[in-house]
Write a protein that holds these residues in place. Structure first.
Motif, mmCIF file in Angstrom:
data_model
loop_
_atom_site.group_PDB
_atom_site.id
_atom_site.type_symbol
_atom_site.label_atom_id
_atom_site.label_comp_id
_atom_site.label_asym_id
_atom_site.label_seq_id
_atom_site.Cartn_x
_atom_site.Cartn_y
_atom_site.Cartn_z
ATOM 1 N N GLY A 70 0.801 -1.208 0.000
ATOM 2 C CA GLY A 70 0.000 0.000 0.000
ATOM 3 C C GLY A 70 0.837 1.262 0.000
ATOM 4 O O GLY A 70 0.520 2.237 -0.686
ATOM 5 N N PHE A 71 1.946 1.244 0.747
ATOM 6 C CA PHE A 71 2.772 2.449 0.859
ATOM 7 C C PHE A 71 3.497 2.750 -0.445
ATOM 8 O O PHE A 71 3.580 3.902 -0.872
ATOM 9 N N PHE A 72 4.027 1.731 -1.096
ATOM 10 C CA PHE A 72 4.863 1.960 -2.262
ATOM 11 C C PHE A 72 4.109 1.898 -3.597
ATOM 12 O O PHE A 72 4.536 2.532 -4.566
ATOM 13 N N LEU A 73 3.027 1.162 -3.669
ATOM 14 C CA LEU A 73 2.391 0.943 -4.966
ATOM 15 C C LEU A 73 0.983 1.518 -5.073
ATOM 16 O O LEU A 73 0.526 1.783 -6.179
ATOM 17 N N PHE A 74 0.284 1.693 -3.948
ATOM 18 C CA PHE A 74 -1.088 2.170 -4.034
ATOM 19 C C PHE A 74 -1.089 3.646 -4.415
ATOM 20 O O PHE A 74 -0.455 4.461 -3.751
ATOM 21 N N PRO A 75 -1.791 4.013 -5.482
ATOM 22 C CA PRO A 75 -1.707 5.401 -5.967
ATOM 23 C C PRO A 75 -2.558 6.341 -5.146
ATOM 24 O O PRO A 75 -3.410 5.937 -4.354
ATOM 25 N N GLY A 76 -2.321 7.626 -5.364
ATOM 26 C CA GLY A 76 -3.237 8.624 -4.841
ATOM 27 C C GLY A 76 -4.338 8.846 -5.863
ATOM 28 O O GLY A 76 -4.623 7.982 -6.685
ATOM 29 N N ILE A 77 -4.949 10.001 -5.836
ATOM 30 C CA ILE A 77 -5.967 10.337 -6.816
ATOM 31 C C ILE A 77 -5.290 10.978 -8.033
ATOM 32 O O ILE A 77 -4.151 11.427 -7.946
ATOM 33 N N PRO A 78 -5.949 11.015 -9.181
ATOM 34 C CA PRO A 78 -5.285 11.521 -10.397
ATOM 35 C C PRO A 78 -4.697 12.918 -10.269
ATOM 36 O O PRO A 78 -3.682 13.227 -10.884
ATOM 37 N N SER A 79 -5.331 13.772 -9.446
ATOM 38 C CA SER A 79 -4.833 15.146 -9.326
ATOM 39 C C SER A 79 -3.626 15.255 -8.402
ATOM 40 O O SER A 79 -2.941 16.280 -8.401
ATOM 41 N N SER A 80 -3.339 14.217 -7.621
ATOM 42 C CA SER A 80 -2.188 14.276 -6.703
ATOM 43 C C SER A 80 -1.645 12.879 -6.468
ATOM 44 O O SER A 80 -1.657 12.382 -5.348
ATOM 45 N N CYS A 81 -1.189 12.234 -7.531
ATOM 46 C CA CYS A 81 -0.675 10.876 -7.428
ATOM 47 C C CYS A 81 0.743 10.882 -6.866
ATOM 48 O O CYS A 81 1.522 11.805 -7.116
ATOM 49 N N ILE A 105 -13.758 17.213 -8.705
ATOM 50 C CA ILE A 105 -12.340 17.466 -8.468
ATOM 51 C C ILE A 105 -12.132 17.729 -6.983
ATOM 52 O O ILE A 105 -12.870 18.516 -6.382
ATOM 53 N N PRO A 106 -11.146 17.096 -6.361
ATOM 54 C CA PRO A 106 -10.925 17.304 -4.919
ATOM 55 C C PRO A 106 -10.550 18.741 -4.603
ATOM 56 O O PRO A 106 -9.854 19.410 -5.372
ATOM 57 N N LYS A 107 -11.049 19.213 -3.476
ATOM 58 C CA LYS A 107 -10.718 20.538 -2.970
ATOM 59 C C LYS A 107 -10.307 20.404 -1.513
ATOM 60 O O LYS A 107 -10.258 19.307 -0.970
ATOM 61 N N LEU A 238 -23.709 8.406 -4.801
ATOM 62 C CA LEU A 238 -24.669 9.398 -4.335
ATOM 63 C C LEU A 238 -23.983 10.684 -3.894
ATOM 64 O O LEU A 238 -24.617 11.746 -3.829
ATOM 65 N N CYS A 239 -22.704 10.586 -3.578
ATOM 66 C CA CYS A 239 -21.921 11.760 -3.162
ATOM 67 C C CYS A 239 -20.930 12.175 -4.252
ATOM 68 O O CYS A 239 -19.882 12.753 -3.955
ATOM 69 N N ARG A 240 -21.250 11.871 -5.492
ATOM 70 C CA ARG A 240 -20.302 12.084 -6.585
ATOM 71 C C ARG A 240 -20.002 13.557 -6.846
ATOM 72 O O ARG A 240 -19.001 13.887 -7.495
ATOM 73 N N ASP A 241 -20.854 14.456 -6.356
ATOM 74 C CA ASP A 241 -20.679 15.871 -6.653
ATOM 75 C C ASP A 241 -19.598 16.529 -5.815
ATOM 76 O O ASP A 241 -19.163 17.646 -6.128
ATOM 77 N N ASN A 242 -19.140 15.861 -4.754
ATOM 78 C CA ASN A 242 -18.218 16.508 -3.818
ATOM 79 C C ASN A 242 -17.302 15.445 -3.210
ATOM 80 O O ASN A 242 -17.770 14.577 -2.462
ATOM 81 N N VAL A 243 -16.015 15.499 -3.529
ATOM 82 C CA VAL A 243 -15.074 14.487 -3.049
ATOM 83 C C VAL A 243 -14.950 14.536 -1.534
ATOM 84 O O VAL A 243 -14.867 13.501 -0.872
ATOM 85 N N GLU A 244 -14.935 15.742 -0.970
ATOM 86 C CA GLU A 244 -14.810 15.877 0.480
ATOM 87 C C GLU A 244 -16.029 15.293 1.186
ATOM 88 O O GLU A 244 -15.905 14.589 2.201
ATOM 89 N N LYS A 245 -17.190 15.570 0.660
ATOM 90 C CA LYS A 245 -18.416 14.993 1.215
ATOM 91 C C LYS A 245 -18.382 13.475 1.122
ATOM 92 O O LYS A 245 -18.748 12.766 2.067
ATOM 93 N N LYS A 246 -17.929 12.965 -0.006
ATOM 94 C CA LYS A 246 -17.836 11.520 -0.190
ATOM 95 C C LYS A 246 -16.913 10.898 0.843
ATOM 96 O O LYS A 246 -17.229 9.866 1.439
#
Length: 361
Positions: A70-81, A105-107, A238-246
Motif C-alpha cells: 500500500g505504501f509503495f504501490l497504491f496510488p493517490g488520486i489523479p490530481s495528486s498521485c 475534483i478534490p478541494k 450518491l456523493c459524486r458531486d463533492n469528493v470531500e463529502k464523499k
C-alpha cells in the motif's frame, strides 16, 4: 479506497469493478479459515510454539506485506498521485482527461464541505443502510452450531466449513454489483432479500434437519458479501458531486457501524443463548426488514429528491459549471427521459426552479 477508486472510474465502471474488489476481501476471509486450520495442525510444536501462536505470526507477516504494498504501490488520486507508484505522469494526465467533467475534483476540506454534508439526506440514510447491513447476522453463529455437533464436525472441519461459507460470498460479490448496474438495483436486490429472509426464518425455527440449517448459514452470504459492495459503491456515487463529502460520508458510516457493532452484537447474541440465539435471530429479521425499507427509500430519493425534498437534495444534479441537469431530475425511467434543454442557474436557485417547474406541470 473507494474515494480513490471513484476518482479513476465513472459510476458505471465503479459498479462493474466494485464486485471484484469486494470478492478479494471475501476471499481473504475464506482463505483465512483454511490457513488457520493448516497452521494449527501442521505447525503445532514447531520451534516450541503452539499452532495458534503460529497463526498470529503468519497474520503479522501478511499484514506487514500489505502495508509495504500500500505504501509503495497504491496510488493517490489523479490530481495528486504519488511520484513513486507504478503510474507515470502521462498515465495521470490521461486519467484526468478521461474523467474531465465526469467526476468531482478534490478541494480542501472546509466548514462549507462539512455543512453541505450534514444538511443533505445522503449521510443519514447511508448511515442507516450501512449500519443495518452490518449488525445483523452473528459471524460465528455457524461455528458455534457446528461445535455442538462433534459427531458431525471435527475442530478442523468447523473452520474449513466456515471457509466454504465465505466462498459462496465470492461469486456473490463479483456478480451482484455489476448486475445492479446492468438491470437496476431493484431486481437483484430483491432476489438477495428473498435468500436473506429464508435464512432468517430457518434460523428462527432452528429445529430443522442439519442440512437445512447449514444451508441457511450459507445463504447469509449473498446479503453480507453481495450487497456490501453494492451499498458502499452506491453511497460513493450518491456523493459524486463533492469528493470531500464523499470522504466524510464513507468514513463516517464505516466508523459508525464498527462502533455500534461493538455493543450491539454482544447484546443481540448473548452467549448464554448459543447456539440457537432465539432472541438474536428474531431481532435479525427485523434488522433485515429495516435495511429493506431504507434501501427502497434511498432508491426513491435518488430519483425524485429534487421533487420531494429539494432543500436537502444536495448538488448531485448540478454539473461543475453550476448547471442544473434537468433530465436527471425529471427522469421517468432509463428508456423514457424527457428531453429538456439545460439551463444555467446558480445552485441557490435550484429549489425555486424546481418548485416553479412543479407548479407549471
Amino acid at each position: 479506497t473507494y474515494v480513490i477508486l471513484s476518482s479513476y472510474l465513472t459510476e458505471e465502471e465503479l459498479f462493474k469493478r466494485a464486485g471484484v474488489y469486494g470478492a478479494f476481501a471475501t476471499a481473504g476471509s475464506a482463505s483465512a479459515g483454511a490457513l488457520q486450520s493448516q497452521a494449527r495442525k501442521s505447525l503445532n510444536g514447531v520451534m516450541g510454539l503452539a499452532g495458534w501462536r503460529w497463526q498470529f505470526i503468519i497474520d503479522g507477516v501478511i499484514t506487514f506485506g500489505i502495508f509495504l504494498y500500500g505504501f509503495f504501490l497504491f496510488p493517490g488520486i489523479p490530481s495528486s498521485c504519488k511520484n513513486f507508484t507504478v503510474f507515470s505522469e502521462d498515465d495521470m494526465i490521461f486519467a484526468r482527461k478521461r474523467l474531465e467533467n465526469k467526476v468531482a475534483i478534490p478541494k480542501q476540506f472546509t466548514w462549507a464541505s462539512l455543512r453541505e454534508t450534514v444538511t443533505t439526506w445522503q449521510i443519514y440514510l447511508a448511515s442507516a443502510l450501512w449500519v443495518l447491513h452490518h449488525i445483523g447476522w452473528y459471524a460465528n453463529g455457524a461455528k458455534l452450531y457446528m461445535q455442538t455437533k462433534p459427531e458431525l464436525y471435527t475442530v478442523e472441519q468447523v473452520t474449513t466449513w466456515d471457509s466454504y461459507m465465505y466462498c459462496i460470498g465470492i461469486p456473490c460479490a463479483i456478480f451482484i454489483s455489476p448486475l445492479c448496474q446492468y438491470y437496476g438495483k431493484v431486481i437483484p436486490m430483491h432476489i438477495v432479500m428473498i435468500t436473506a429472509y429464508f435464512s432468517c426464518i430457518v434460523l428462527i425455527i432452528w429445529n430443522v434437519p442439519n442440512n437445512v440449517l447449514i444451508a441457511a448459514f450459507f445463504l447469509e452470504q449473498p446479503f453480507l458479501s453481495g450487497l456490501a459492495q453494492v451499498y458502499y459503491t452506491w453511497v460513493a456515487t450518491l456523493c459524486r458531486d463533492n469528493v470531500e463529502k464523499k470522504a466524510i460520508v464513507l468514513s463516517w458510516i464505516q466508523a459508525l457501524s464498527y462502533g455500534i457493532n461493538a455493543f450491539s452484537i454482544p447484546l443481540q447474541y448473548d452467549v448464554k443463548d448459543a447456539p440457537s440465539f432465539k432472541k438474536g435471530y428474531r431481532i435479525n429479521i427485523g434488522l433485515i426488514a429495516g435495511s429493506h425499507v431504507v434501501f427502497l427509500l434511498i432508491w426513491f430519493l435518488e430519483r425524485y429528491d429534487m421533487k420531494v425534498c429539494p432543500k436537502i437534495a444536495g448538488k448531485r444534479h448540478l454539473n461543475d459549471s453550476g448547471i442544473l441537469i434537468e433530465a436527471d431530475i425529471f427522469e421517468i425511467d432509463s428508456d423514457s427521459v424527457e428531453s429538456i434543454p439545460y439551463r444555467e442557474i446558480k445552485s441557490d436557485d435550484v429549489v425555486e426552479h424546481v418548485f416553479s417547474r412543479r407548479n407549471s406541470d
